[in-house]
Write a protein that holds these residues in place. Structure first.
Motif, short mmCIF file in Angstrom:
data_model
loop_
_atom_site.label_atom_id
_atom_site.label_comp_id
_atom_site.label_asym_id
_atom_site.label_seq_id
_atom_site.Cartn_x
_atom_site.Cartn_y
_atom_site.Cartn_z
N HIS A 4 0.85 -1.18 0.00
CA HIS A 4 0.00 0.00 0.00
C HIS A 4 0.89 1.23 0.00
O HIS A 4 1.70 1.42 0.90
N TYR A 5 0.73 2.06 -1.02
CA TYR A 5 1.50 3.29 -1.15
C TYR A 5 0.61 4.48 -0.82
O TYR A 5 -0.43 4.68 -1.45
N VAL A 6 1.03 5.27 0.16
CA VAL A 6 0.32 6.51 0.49
C VAL A 6 1.16 7.69 0.01
O VAL A 6 2.34 7.80 0.36
N ILE A 7 0.54 8.54 -0.79
CA ILE A 7 1.22 9.72 -1.33
C ILE A 7 0.65 10.95 -0.65
O ILE A 7 -0.56 11.21 -0.72
N ILE A 8 1.51 11.72 0.01
CA ILE A 8 1.08 12.96 0.67
C ILE A 8 1.50 14.12 -0.22
O ILE A 8 2.69 14.38 -0.41
N GLY A 9 0.51 14.81 -0.76
CA GLY A 9 0.78 15.94 -1.65
C GLY A 9 0.43 15.59 -3.08
O GLY A 9 1.07 14.73 -3.69
N LYS A 27 -1.75 -0.61 -5.06
CA LYS A 27 -2.73 0.02 -4.17
C LYS A 27 -2.21 1.40 -3.77
O LYS A 27 -1.15 1.50 -3.15
N VAL A 28 -2.96 2.44 -4.11
CA VAL A 28 -2.49 3.80 -3.92
C VAL A 28 -3.55 4.64 -3.21
O VAL A 28 -4.73 4.61 -3.58
N THR A 29 -3.12 5.38 -2.21
CA THR A 29 -3.96 6.39 -1.57
C THR A 29 -3.27 7.74 -1.72
O THR A 29 -2.09 7.89 -1.37
N ILE A 30 -4.00 8.71 -2.26
CA ILE A 30 -3.49 10.06 -2.46
C ILE A 30 -4.11 10.97 -1.40
O ILE A 30 -5.34 10.96 -1.22
N ILE A 31 -3.29 11.74 -0.72
CA ILE A 31 -3.79 12.67 0.30
C ILE A 31 -3.32 14.08 -0.03
O ILE A 31 -2.14 14.30 -0.33
N ASP A 32 -4.24 15.02 0.02
CA ASP A 32 -3.89 16.41 -0.27
C ASP A 32 -4.79 17.33 0.54
O ASP A 32 -5.98 17.04 0.70
N ARG A 33 -4.24 18.42 1.06
CA ARG A 33 -5.08 19.34 1.83
C ARG A 33 -5.43 20.59 1.03
O ARG A 33 -6.06 21.52 1.54
N ASN A 34 -5.02 20.60 -0.23
CA ASN A 34 -5.43 21.66 -1.17
C ASN A 34 -5.09 23.05 -0.64
O ASN A 34 -5.94 23.94 -0.55
N ASN A 171 -7.29 5.71 -4.41
CA ASN A 171 -8.23 6.39 -3.52
C ASN A 171 -7.68 7.78 -3.21
O ASN A 171 -6.47 7.95 -3.13
N MET A 172 -8.56 8.76 -3.05
CA MET A 172 -8.09 10.11 -2.73
C MET A 172 -8.83 10.67 -1.53
O MET A 172 -10.05 10.52 -1.42
N ILE A 173 -8.09 11.30 -0.62
CA ILE A 173 -8.64 11.87 0.60
C ILE A 173 -8.15 13.31 0.73
O ILE A 173 -6.96 13.57 0.54
N GLU A 174 -9.05 14.21 1.06
CA GLU A 174 -8.64 15.59 1.33
C GLU A 174 -8.49 15.77 2.83
O GLU A 174 -9.39 15.41 3.61
N GLY A 175 -7.37 16.30 3.25
CA GLY A 175 -7.15 16.54 4.66
C GLY A 175 -5.68 16.73 4.96
O GLY A 175 -4.82 16.70 4.06
N ASP A 176 -5.38 16.94 6.24
CA ASP A 176 -4.02 17.22 6.70
C ASP A 176 -3.41 15.94 7.27
O ASP A 176 -3.76 15.51 8.37
N ALA A 177 -2.50 15.33 6.54
CA ALA A 177 -1.91 14.05 6.94
C ALA A 177 -0.72 14.25 7.87
O ALA A 177 0.13 15.11 7.64
N LYS A 178 -0.67 13.44 8.91
CA LYS A 178 0.48 13.38 9.81
C LYS A 178 1.02 11.95 9.78
O LYS A 178 0.25 10.99 9.69
N LEU A 179 2.33 11.82 9.88
CA LEU A 179 2.92 10.48 9.87
C LEU A 179 2.55 9.74 11.16
O LEU A 179 2.57 10.30 12.25
#
Length: 373
Positions: A4-9, A27-34, A171-179
């Motif tokens: 599972h690869y999580v991409i922040i930004g 399997k990819v999850t993209i996270i961005d807080r725009n 999958n894409m999620i909008e929000g502020d990701a913390k490790l």
């Protein structure tokens, strides 16, 4: 079992990485807080590294590869149903009032063309030929013209890459990701009060790159460089095939459909994340533009856009794994070359995540050069 690869930004670099991983069936999850001021959303990119006078070989190799990759990528996206990518080969005019400067530039470009056939035809233009290509340039000028030069709308190409990645199962999620830490190692991210476990975390947060890595004790040396650009409207102009214009200093002109013009830019250091359009920047940009295209004074000001380029020490992009957290990958520091380099470097970053052989030499873009001990 798939990793599972999580991409922040999800700027151009993150979007490209997501696309290339999803295309491999990962399997990819993209996270961005725009964030307001994201460079990709503001930039109107110029793809023409061959006519740059920047001499750093590592930068040029990356930018050249980026320019060469674009046509292949656009064909891939078109086959997958993405036809509005914001990319168009319209050629590029590098202008200067001194003929000897253009002759020198053409000499450099001819040497580069041996290993860069994507440059297309190289020509020297006088004032009459320049005006035929870009009618607003009415002052005495000479130009080097490369038919392979292109413009790209950062917002559109980024959206196209993300849309395809989502179609392929990302999958894409909008929000502020913390490790998220577990057992002294990075095990995933916390986002919107939830923990998402991940095998590999890819950090492509641009000018905001310090925030994500600081909790690991990693002092990542990236700073925002403020860029302001103007969007103008020139009525009743069929301008969609006008070439990109690169002028002395930091001035450029890009023409889009129906008389839409983009004029830039500023390079403002040490301003932080100040999103205000400023009168001084507008004055600076227009003063330079009026020197070569005085008829721009008749255009309508549509808006001023502000974005933040990510700049690292030595002004050369960096890419790699964190030495103490090997499942965390970072790429950053694209500066003003983001839209030229981003899609290609995203492809290379995906390969690095998959432990596949790279085309680039990582020694030239060492992540450690941007980390303060």
């Amino acid at each position: 079992m798939k990793k599972h690869y999580v991409i922040i930004g999800a700027g151009i670099l993150g979007a490209s990485t997501a696309y290339h991983l999803a295309r491999k069936g990962e399997k990819v999850t993209i996270i961005d807080r725009n964030d307001q001021g994201k460079a990709t959303n503001v930039a109107a990119g110029i793809v023409s590294p061959w006519l740059s006078q920047r001499r750093n070989k590592a930068w040029y190799q990356l930018a050249k590869n980026g320019a060469a990759y674009y046509p292949k990528l656009i064909k891939q996206l078109e086959k997958l149903g993405e036809t509005d990518t914001g990319y168009q080969q319209v050629g590029v005019l590098n202008i200067h009032p001194e003929e000897k400067r253009i002759d020198k530039l053409l000499s450099i470009a001819k040497e580069r063309k041996v290993n860069a056939p994507e440059m297309g035809e190289l020509k020297k233009f006088d004032q009459d030929q320049i005006v035929k290509r870009f009618p607003l340039l009415t002052e005495p000028l000479f130009a080097a013209f490369a038919t392979g030069g292109a413009r790209v709308d950062g917002y559109k190409i980024c959206l196209a890459l993300i849309r395809v990645a989502l179609k392929m199962g990302a999958n894409m999620i909008e929000g502020d990701a913390k490790l998220f830490m577990e057992g002294g190692q990075v095990a995933g991210v916390c986002i919107n009060d939830k923990v998402i476990k991940a095998d590999e975390i890819i950090v492509t947060t641009g000018a905001w790159g310090q925030e994500v890595l600081l909790p690991l004790g990693v002092h990542f040396q990236v700073k925002p460089q403020k860029a302001q650009i103007l969007e103008l409207a020139y009525q009743n102009q069929n301008s969609d095939r006008w070439p990109v214009v690169m002028a002395p200093g930091t001035l450029y002109l890009l023409a889009f459909e129906k008389g839409r013009l983009v004029v830039g830019t500023t390079h403002e250091d040490d301003t932080g994340f100040d999103t205000r359009p400023t009168a001084g920047a507008i004055h600076e940009i227009l003063t330079k533009a009026f020197e070569h295209a005085p008829n721009l004074q008749e255009t309508t000001v549509v808006e001023t856009k502000v974005g933040f380029r990510p700049v690292v020490p030595h002004s050369l992009p960096v890419i790699g794994r964190l030495s103490k957290f090997m499942n965390v990958l970072v790429a950053n520091g694209l500066g003003s070359s983001g839209l030229t380099v981003g899609p290609y470097l995203g492809k290379e970053l995906a390969k690095l995540a998959l432990n596949e052989p790279l085309e680039i030499d990582l020694e030239n873009y060492k992540l450690e050069t941007a980390i303060q001990e």
